[in-house]
Design an enzyme around this catalytic site. Sequence first.
Site, PDB file in Angstrom:
ATOM      1  N   ASP A 120       0.849  -1.201   0.000  1.00 31.34           N
ATOM      2  CA  ASP A 120       0.000   0.000   0.000  1.00 31.34           C
ATOM      3  C   ASP A 120       0.881   1.247   0.000  1.00 31.34           C
ATOM      4  O   ASP A 120       2.097   1.169   0.154  1.00 31.34           O
ATOM      5  CB  ASP A 120      -0.962  -0.005   1.201  1.00 31.34           C
ATOM      6  CG  ASP A 120      -0.239   0.030   2.539  1.00 31.34           C
ATOM      7  OD1 ASP A 120       0.826  -0.606   2.654  1.00 31.34           O
ATOM      8  OD2 ASP A 120      -0.726   0.685   3.478  1.00 31.34           O
ATOM      9  N   HIS A 144       1.492  -8.928  -3.578  1.00 31.26           N
ATOM     10  CA  HIS A 144       0.505  -7.886  -3.288  1.00 31.26           C
ATOM     11  C   HIS A 144       1.277  -6.579  -3.143  1.00 31.26           C
ATOM     12  O   HIS A 144       1.729  -6.204  -2.052  1.00 31.26           O
ATOM     13  CB  HIS A 144      -0.268  -8.219  -2.010  1.00 31.26           C
ATOM     14  CG  HIS A 144      -1.367  -7.243  -1.709  1.00 31.26           C
ATOM     15  ND1 HIS A 144      -2.642  -7.382  -2.190  1.00 31.26           N
ATOM     16  CD2 HIS A 144      -1.389  -6.100  -0.967  1.00 31.26           C
ATOM     17  CE1 HIS A 144      -3.398  -6.375  -1.770  1.00 31.26           C
ATOM     18  NE2 HIS A 144      -2.658  -5.582  -1.019  1.00 31.26           N
ATOM     19  N   ASP A 194       0.930 -17.447  -4.183  1.00 34.03           N
ATOM     20  CA  ASP A 194       1.589 -16.467  -5.055  1.00 34.03           C
ATOM     21  C   ASP A 194       0.550 -15.827  -5.965  1.00 34.03           C
ATOM     22  O   ASP A 194       0.488 -16.094  -7.169  1.00 34.03           O
ATOM     23  CB  ASP A 194       2.714 -17.122  -5.866  1.00 34.03           C
ATOM     24  CG  ASP A 194       3.479 -16.090  -6.696  1.00 34.03           C
ATOM     25  OD1 ASP A 194       3.315 -14.878  -6.434  1.00 34.03           O
ATOM     26  OD2 ASP A 194       4.229 -16.491  -7.605  1.00 34.03           O
ATOM     27  N   GLU A 216       2.273 -10.153   0.459  1.00 34.91           N
ATOM     28  CA  GLU A 216       2.568  -8.719   0.375  1.00 34.91           C
ATOM     29  C   GLU A 216       4.073  -8.520   0.612  1.00 34.91           C
ATOM     30  O   GLU A 216       4.783  -9.455   0.991  1.00 34.91           O
ATOM     31  CB  GLU A 216       1.751  -7.937   1.421  1.00 34.91           C
ATOM     32  CG  GLU A 216       1.837  -6.420   1.230  1.00 34.91           C
ATOM     33  CD  GLU A 216       0.734  -5.631   1.945  1.00 34.91           C
ATOM     34  OE1 GLU A 216      -0.167  -6.247   2.550  1.00 34.91           O
ATOM     35  OE2 GLU A 216       0.780  -4.381   1.891  1.00 34.91           O
TER      36      GLU A 216
END
Length: 554
Positions: free
Chosen positions: A164, A478, A524, A533
Amino acid sequence: GAAHAAAGIEVNQLGFLPSAQKLAVVPAGAGDRFQVADATTGKTVFTGTLGPAATWDASGERVRLADFSRLRAAGTYRIRVDGQPESPTFAIADDAYRALDAGVLHAYTLQRAGIALDARIAGPYARGAGHPDDKVLVHASAASATRPAGTVIASPKGWYDAGDYNKYIVNSGISTYTLLAAYEHFPAWFDKLALHLPESGNGMPDILNEVLWNLDWMATMQDPDDGGVYHKLTNKQFDGMVMPDHATAPRYVVQKTTAAALDFAAVMATASRVLAPFDAQAPGRSQRYLKAAELAWRWAQRHPAVTYRQPPDIATGKYDDEVLDDEFSWAASELYIATGKDEYRPRALAAAPAVQTAPGWNEVRPLGWISLAQQRSRLPHPADADGARRQILAAADALLARRQASPVRLALDTSDFVWGSNAVALNQAMMLVQAYRITNKTDYLDAAQSALDYTLGRNPLGMSYVTGFGARAPMHPHHRPSVADGIAAPVPGWLVGGPNPGQQDRKDCHVSYAANAPALSYLDDACSYASNEVAINWNAPLVYVAAALQSLTR
Ligand code: G3I
Ligand code: 9MR
């Protein structure tokens, strides 16, 4: 999901320094002997007998160990066992982890907020500038008399936390400290490790140039009026899977917390020490860091129990932690080293309630031990380092005992398979390295080597868990840039979180995990934020451990 494909012969896919301990894990049931063959000529260069068969409870696999430590000649190799496919190719080389360490550090450069990265720096991963964070709003949870809700502040730079695009002080704390410690402990290695940064060539080691990008941001997260530190700088909701320059939601600083103040204080005090020799480049910088650290400490003294409470309109990462003794201990340790003041001594020297085998974002006490043990000669009473050394050795001996009992020679316990388990392995390795530095006992270094081997392929999925490194590495982390950039290969140099039977992302994943056993619970796929992530606090111990093994193996 389908049963996972048998990993076959499991080995560190990058390889080893010539005098390192070299172990591979082989499925039981095949032959009793193994061969190591030259990967180019196919010629057998080493043969050995496999160890006894045993079952690893974290995976359920029945395995035997191959020990080829006595093979020391530089080269590229494969391991063979009758009835098994050959292992991936790996190297024995003097600089086995040079490209890895540079690549894992370069991931931080590619993760910078507020900067465009051209092809000279980023190659195919060149991208526009995202998140300038020059107009950040003070959230209602962080409002004060001098900065009411809606006040606009500037808080640019820093690294995005993970997959993020938000920036969190607590997680920046351990990440930044670990990179500073890597430089402080192994300066000769990093002085020679060129990273291709915008700042390269300015007279600073590149690792410190990279760290400064985040320190500059951290400094802006302190409210100069009272010394308090905002917990995070964030959107209200997570961004979509877009490139940084396409993520334009308003940004907020949210709630001042005790953990943020203390982690900030610890990092700033550490930075004042590690960066002091480079003050000529930025006169007064070290003193500024130390002043900021003491100001944050005093805020925490006045607000000793302000834990993070996610406001109802904010949905991003929490990094919430109800137990703050360890944050007090770490900050006090760094401030005691930096100032020698008595006021920091009791918290710095207080013993932990229990053996703590590794640090983590919410368990930072061992970071203070690492500093105290290393900085013995700077302490007003050098014997004050002894407690820290004892606690490090207690941790390392607990890890050694587990490793001795493990059929795969890993200190990892079944309960270590949490969100970010790969970093648990490497943070344990970092503790083992500290014990080696104190005692020179090779067992500790061997155990650290095994942890690195685990993350680079000696695991039941036969994966190197670092993007772009090793024969079989994650392809779908991620990680927003890796998903959105239109390039098939993910951004390289990232350690993924790794197996996590909690599978907290199940509701958001369109595919299911292949297996549930702790060491197999990995997916994965970009949906899998709980196992796949990437994060700045997971890469940091990899930077440290690779540097340590390069510097200490002899
Ligand atoms: O504290 C409890 C403990 O008491 C309990 O025994 C244990 C059992 O599983 O759980 C512990 O809580 C865990 C917590 O981490 C503290 O270790 C939670 O289960 C676990 O879900 C939580 O995971 C964290 C995750 O965010 C969710 O909050 C990870 O450690 C943390 O690395 C991760 O960080 C995220 C950020 O929020 C957002 N940015 C990406 C980053 C990486 O995924
Ligand atoms: O992308 C987010 C990741 O960075 C976090 O670690 C994770 C847990 O907080 O959450 C991810 O965002 C997901 C959200 O929690 C639920 N909806 C789907 C989001 C993934 O795109």
